[in-house]
Design an enzyme around this catalytic site. Structure first.
Site, PDB file in Angstrom:
ATOM      1  N   ARG A 117       0.892  -1.216   0.069  1.00 19.99           N
ATOM      2  CA  ARG A 117       0.039   0.011   0.045  1.00 19.99           C
ATOM      3  C   ARG A 117       0.896   1.158  -0.154  1.00 19.99           C
ATOM      4  NH1 ARG A 117      -1.205   1.804   4.531  1.00 19.99           N
ATOM      5  NH2 ARG A 117      -2.004  -0.146   5.530  1.00 19.99           N
ATOM      6  N   TYR A 174     -16.745  17.295 -14.706  1.00 22.28           N
ATOM      7  CA  TYR A 174     -17.165  15.876 -14.869  1.00 22.28           C
ATOM      8  C   TYR A 174     -18.136  15.803 -13.499  1.00 22.28           C
ATOM      9  CZ  TYR A 174     -17.345  11.024 -13.904  1.00 22.28           C
ATOM     10  OH  TYR A 174     -17.690   9.524 -13.471  1.00 22.28           O
ATOM     11  N   ASP A 201      -7.354  19.637 -13.789  1.00 22.75           N
ATOM     12  CA  ASP A 201      -7.590  18.382 -14.272  1.00 22.75           C
ATOM     13  C   ASP A 201      -7.372  18.183 -15.720  1.00 22.75           C
ATOM     14  OD1 ASP A 201      -8.922  16.154 -15.142  1.00 22.75           O
ATOM     15  OD2 ASP A 201     -10.618  16.216 -13.743  1.00 22.75           O
ATOM     16  N   LYS A 206      -8.320   7.401 -19.028  1.00 24.55           N
ATOM     17  CA  LYS A 206      -8.690   7.956 -20.353  1.00 24.55           C
ATOM     18  C   LYS A 206      -7.552   7.741 -21.190  1.00 24.55           C
ATOM     19  CE  LYS A 206     -12.591   8.413 -18.328  1.00 24.55           C
ATOM     20  NZ  LYS A 206     -12.631   8.880 -16.874  1.00 24.55           N
TER      21      LYS A 206
HETATM   22  O1  P1T Z   1     -13.339   7.569 -13.700  1.00 25.55           O
HETATM   23  P1  P1T Z   1     -12.363   8.139 -12.905  1.00 25.55           P
HETATM   24  O2  P1T Z   1     -11.169   7.293 -13.281  1.00 25.55           O
HETATM   25  O3  P1T Z   1     -12.418   7.932 -11.296  1.00 25.55           O
HETATM   26  O4  P1T Z   1     -12.044   9.580 -13.178  1.00 25.55           O
HETATM   27  C1  P1T Z   1     -12.936  10.608 -12.567  1.00 25.55           C
HETATM   28  C2  P1T Z   1     -12.911  11.864 -13.901  1.00 25.55           C
HETATM   29  C3  P1T Z   1     -12.361  12.883 -13.466  1.00 25.55           C
HETATM   30  N1  P1T Z   1     -11.851  13.924 -14.280  1.00 25.55           N
HETATM   31  C4  P1T Z   1     -12.532  14.053 -15.428  1.00 25.55           C
HETATM   32  C5  P1T Z   1     -12.355  15.119 -16.318  1.00 25.55           C
HETATM   33  C6  P1T Z   1     -13.118  12.978 -16.138  1.00 25.55           C
HETATM   34  O5  P1T Z   1     -13.629  12.800 -17.396  1.00 25.55           O
HETATM   35  C7  P1T Z   1     -13.363  11.806 -14.980  1.00 25.55           C
HETATM   36  C8  P1T Z   1     -14.154  10.504 -15.491  1.00 25.55           C
HETATM   37  N2  P1T Z   1     -15.192  10.730 -16.590  1.00 25.55           N
HETATM   38  C9  P1T Z   1     -15.722   9.897 -16.929  1.00 25.55           C
HETATM   39  C10 P1T Z   1     -15.956   8.511 -16.819  1.00 25.55           C
HETATM   40  C11 P1T Z   1     -16.569  10.442 -18.363  1.00 25.55           C
HETATM   41  O6  P1T Z   1     -17.201   9.595 -19.175  1.00 25.55           O
HETATM   42  O7  P1T Z   1     -16.800  11.553 -18.356  1.00 25.55           O
END
Ligand code: P1T
Length: 378
Positions: free
Chosen positions: A45, A97, A172, A197
């Site tokens: 961890r 988001y 972000d 992504k």
């Molecule tokens: O899904 P995750 O890896 O926990 O990330 C969250 C997140 C954070 N910041 C942005 C700009 C994001 O687009 C996302 C996740 N977004 C999607 C799942 C979506 O389809 O827009």
């Protein structure tokens, strides 16, 4: 070394044990100690060599000293928000988001951290919305799903004028990826990624990353990473590292395909409005030209005919898959109001139900256009 070389090599020298060229997946929860406390790694961890490589890699790509990896983008975001105390205020983009909005409003407001939302491209509005208690300014650029652009350097200047009370500027960078935009060089303090992504790039892993330069802030975040424990599995770190090796090549194609499609959509009679930073009609096109190397693979557009028309189009595509998420090699289509941004429904951030979001993949662009063409003939 330059970006394309770093993407392949940063943090990943051949493995010291056997010379493995690919970073091994260190699937272990604990490590043998020679004597008590005498070990490079003690518990997984706290640290894991596969994760160490990924953290070094994202740091190199963002031009940062430090990187930190998490089990998801939301876990990375949560770690940053844990820096706050009751009474603190977060000023965030008025388009983010849905999960970011949800954690601010439903998780952190419940423990006394306030959040408000502002148009980040309006510097006077940002200045007016700052409070003495503002500790973080949370910027998405491009935003999800409206593809708004904020001027990171100009925001850093505005915050810099606040002296000792200067809030941290957090960006972000998920939609741009470090290939297209490097927020730290523009004056941001902290970069956040959903590596799920573009960094992962193949829709096969959920992961989050932070990158930063300040040693004291890094120590605080690293403490929280271990104390909270929302760390990524070694296999997930391996998958993100493998994805990053082709980031620069993929992004070029995402950008080229998206530009073609945005221009094609803008001329389509059934399309009311196209939101893409690469179109000269985009209100912050000039800022995007200055601060990004390319305009990315994300496009949003409003179809004529309202929510029902949007649903029809999104359900009729055959090459574009109807799915949440983005940034993979395959093209995706979704309706944010009913899918990724359900949690902003009935809030000031609510999204037009006729808005469709595309994550343009790296397929042949003619096939993608033909697919949208048939889907728009509903
Ligand atoms: O899904 P995750 O890896 O926990 O990330 C969250 C997140 C954070 N910041 C942005 C700009 C994001 O687009 C996302 C996740 N977004 C999607 C799942 C979506 O389809 O827009």
């Amino acid at each position: 070394m330059r970006f394309d070389t770093l993407a392949i090599h940063a943090g990943q020298p051949p493995d010291p044990a056997y010379g493995a060229v690919m970073t091994p997946i260190y699937q272990t929860s604990t490590y043998a100690q020679k004597r008590i406390g005498e070990a490079e790694y003690d518990y997984a961890r706290t640290a894991n060599p596969t994760r160490t490589a990924l953290q070094a890699c994202i740091a190199a790509l963002e031009g940062a000293k430090y990187g930190l990896a998490f089990a998801s983008g939301m876990a990375a975001i949560d770690c940053v928000l844990r820096l706050l105390k009751p009474g603190d205020h977060v000023l965030a983009s008025n388009d983010v988001y849905g999960g970011t909005y949800r954690i601010l409003k439903r998780v952190y407001e419940a423990v006394g951290v306030e959040a408000s939302f502002v148009e980040m491209s309006d510097l006077a509005a940002v200045e007016a919305a700052l409070r003495p208690t503002t500790r973080l300014v949370w910027v998405e650029t491009p935003t999800n799903p409206l593809l708004k652009i904020a001027d990171i350097a100009a925001l850093a200047d505005v915050l810099g004028r606040r002296g000792a009370a200067r809030p941290l500027l957090v960006v972000d960078n998920t939609f741009a990826s470090p290939y297209l935009q490097q927020p730290l060089a523009l004056g941001a303090d902290l970069v956040v990624h959903s590596a799920t992504k573009y960094l992962g790039g193949h829709s096969d892993v959920v992961n989050g990353l932070l990158a930063l330069n300040d040693g004291e802030l890094f120590a605080q975040l690293k403490f929280l990473q271990n104390a909270i424990g929302a760390v990524p599995a070694p296999l997930d770190c391996f998958l993100v590292l493998r994805g990053i090796k082709t980031l620069h090549v993929r992004m070029e194609r995402h950008c080229a395909n998206a530009q073609r499609i945005a221009e094609w959509l803008a001329a389509h009679p059934r399309v009311e409005r196209v939101l893409y930073p690469g179109l000269p009609s985009h209100p912050q096109h000039a800022i995007a030209c200055r601060q990004m190397r390319g305009f990315g693979g994300m496009i949003s557009f409003v179809v004529r005919g309202g929510a029902e028309a949007a649903r029809q189009v999104a359900e009729r595509t055959r090459v574009f898959t109807l799915a949440e998420s983005l940034g993979g090699v395959e093209s995706l289509i979704e309706v944010p109001a009913a899918m990724t941004h359900l949690s902003v429904a009935n809030s000031p951030l609510a999204v037009d139900p006729a808005l469709i979001r595309l994550s343009v993949g790296i397929e042949d662009v003619e096939d993608l256009i033909a697919d949208l063409d048939q889907a728009l003939r509903y």
